[in-house]
Write a protein that holds these residues in place. Sequence first.
Motif, PDB file in Angstrom:
ATOM      1  N   VAL A   1       3.025   1.565   1.990  1.00 22.20           N
ATOM      2  CA  VAL A   1       4.237   2.345   2.453  1.00 22.20           C
ATOM      3  C   VAL A   1       5.344   1.852   1.750  1.00 22.20           C
ATOM      4  CG1 VAL A   1       5.831   2.575   4.595  1.00 22.20           C
ATOM      5  CG2 VAL A   1       3.376   2.509   4.812  1.00 22.20           C
ATOM      6  N   MET A   2       6.062   2.823   1.310  1.00 23.13           N
ATOM      7  CA  MET A   2       7.386   2.419   0.398  1.00 23.13           C
ATOM      8  C   MET A   2       8.442   1.624   1.291  1.00 23.13           C
ATOM      9  SD  MET A   2       7.813   5.755  -2.243  1.00 23.13           S
ATOM     10  CE  MET A   2       9.602   4.978  -2.677  1.00 23.13           C
ATOM     11  N   SER A   3       9.148   0.469   1.111  1.00 24.66           N
ATOM     12  CA  SER A   3       9.860  -0.090   1.785  1.00 24.66           C
ATOM     13  C   SER A   3      11.211   0.754   1.808  1.00 24.66           C
ATOM     14  CB  SER A   3      10.330  -1.494   1.389  1.00 24.66           C
ATOM     15  OG  SER A   3      10.662  -1.303   0.133  1.00 24.66           O
TER      16      SER A   3
ATOM     17  N   PRO B   1       1.902   6.625  -4.983  1.00 25.44           N
ATOM     18  CA  PRO B   1       1.700   8.068  -4.720  1.00 25.44           C
ATOM     19  C   PRO B   1       2.548   8.898  -3.812  1.00 25.44           C
ATOM     20  CG  PRO B   1      -0.510   6.648  -4.389  1.00 25.44           C
ATOM     21  CD  PRO B   1       0.723   5.869  -4.564  1.00 25.44           C
ATOM     22  N   ASN B   2       3.269   8.023  -2.974  1.00 27.00           N
ATOM     23  CA  ASN B   2       4.170   8.747  -2.325  1.00 27.00           C
ATOM     24  C   ASN B   2       5.511   9.051  -2.813  1.00 27.00           C
ATOM     25  OD1 ASN B   2       2.751   8.501   0.284  1.00 27.00           O
ATOM     26  ND2 ASN B   2       3.420   6.206   0.202  1.00 27.00           N
TER      27      ASN B   2
ATOM     28  N   THR C   1      -3.728  -3.789  -4.036  1.00 24.62           N
ATOM     29  CA  THR C   1      -2.951  -2.566  -4.516  1.00 24.62           C
ATOM     30  C   THR C   1      -3.280  -1.532  -5.152  1.00 24.62           C
ATOM     31  OG1 THR C   1      -0.956  -4.113  -4.043  1.00 24.62           O
ATOM     32  CG2 THR C   1      -0.749  -1.805  -4.818  1.00 24.62           C
ATOM     33  N   GLU C   2      -4.172  -2.162  -6.175  1.00 21.24           N
ATOM     34  CA  GLU C   2      -4.759  -1.243  -7.219  1.00 21.24           C
ATOM     35  C   GLU C   2      -5.907  -0.109  -6.789  1.00 21.24           C
ATOM     36  OE1 GLU C   2      -7.509  -2.049 -11.440  1.00 21.24           O
ATOM     37  OE2 GLU C   2      -5.699  -3.067 -11.073  1.00 21.24           O
ATOM     38  N   GLN C   3      -6.675  -0.820  -5.711  1.00 25.65           N
ATOM     39  CA  GLN C   3      -7.452  -0.023  -5.208  1.00 25.65           C
ATOM     40  C   GLN C   3      -7.003   1.054  -4.389  1.00 25.65           C
ATOM     41  OE1 GLN C   3      -9.997  -2.737  -3.197  1.00 25.65           O
ATOM     42  NE2 GLN C   3     -11.374  -3.143  -4.868  1.00 25.65           N
ATOM     43  N   ALA C   4      -5.873   0.687  -3.819  1.00 25.73           N
ATOM     44  CA  ALA C   4      -5.190   1.760  -2.743  1.00 25.73           C
ATOM     45  C   ALA C   4      -4.692   2.770  -3.427  1.00 25.73           C
ATOM     46  CB  ALA C   4      -4.054   0.866  -2.018  1.00 25.73           C
TER      47      ALA C   4
END
Length: 104
Positions: free
Chosen positions: A26-28, A60-61, A15-18
């Motif tokens: 994607v936000m749940s 980021p979203n 997740t850190e790289q993402a």
Amino acid sequence: MTNSEINSEEIPASTEQAYQGEIAPVMSFGEWLGALIIMIIPVLNFIMLIVWVTEQNTNPNKVNWAKATLVIIGIQLVMTMFFVGAFIGTFTRLMSGFNQTGLW
């Protein structure tokens, strides 16, 4: 290259790289629901928007959504000040007109 090779290269391992790249998780439904429930609470909503925009490990979203929401709040504030000022000016002028004619 096959499609599976291309997709596996584009998806970061952690997740850190993402968060650092272009791909974000994607936000749940629960994350969105929690954010929207927080937005109902008057003072906490503004504080949390600022926290989400400034915090480094926020999705980021959510950061982009919080920025857009802050811009909308700013526009609403300016428009509200304009319309309240126009109403007060109109009301003051109306009352001064009544005072000059002796009706008040």
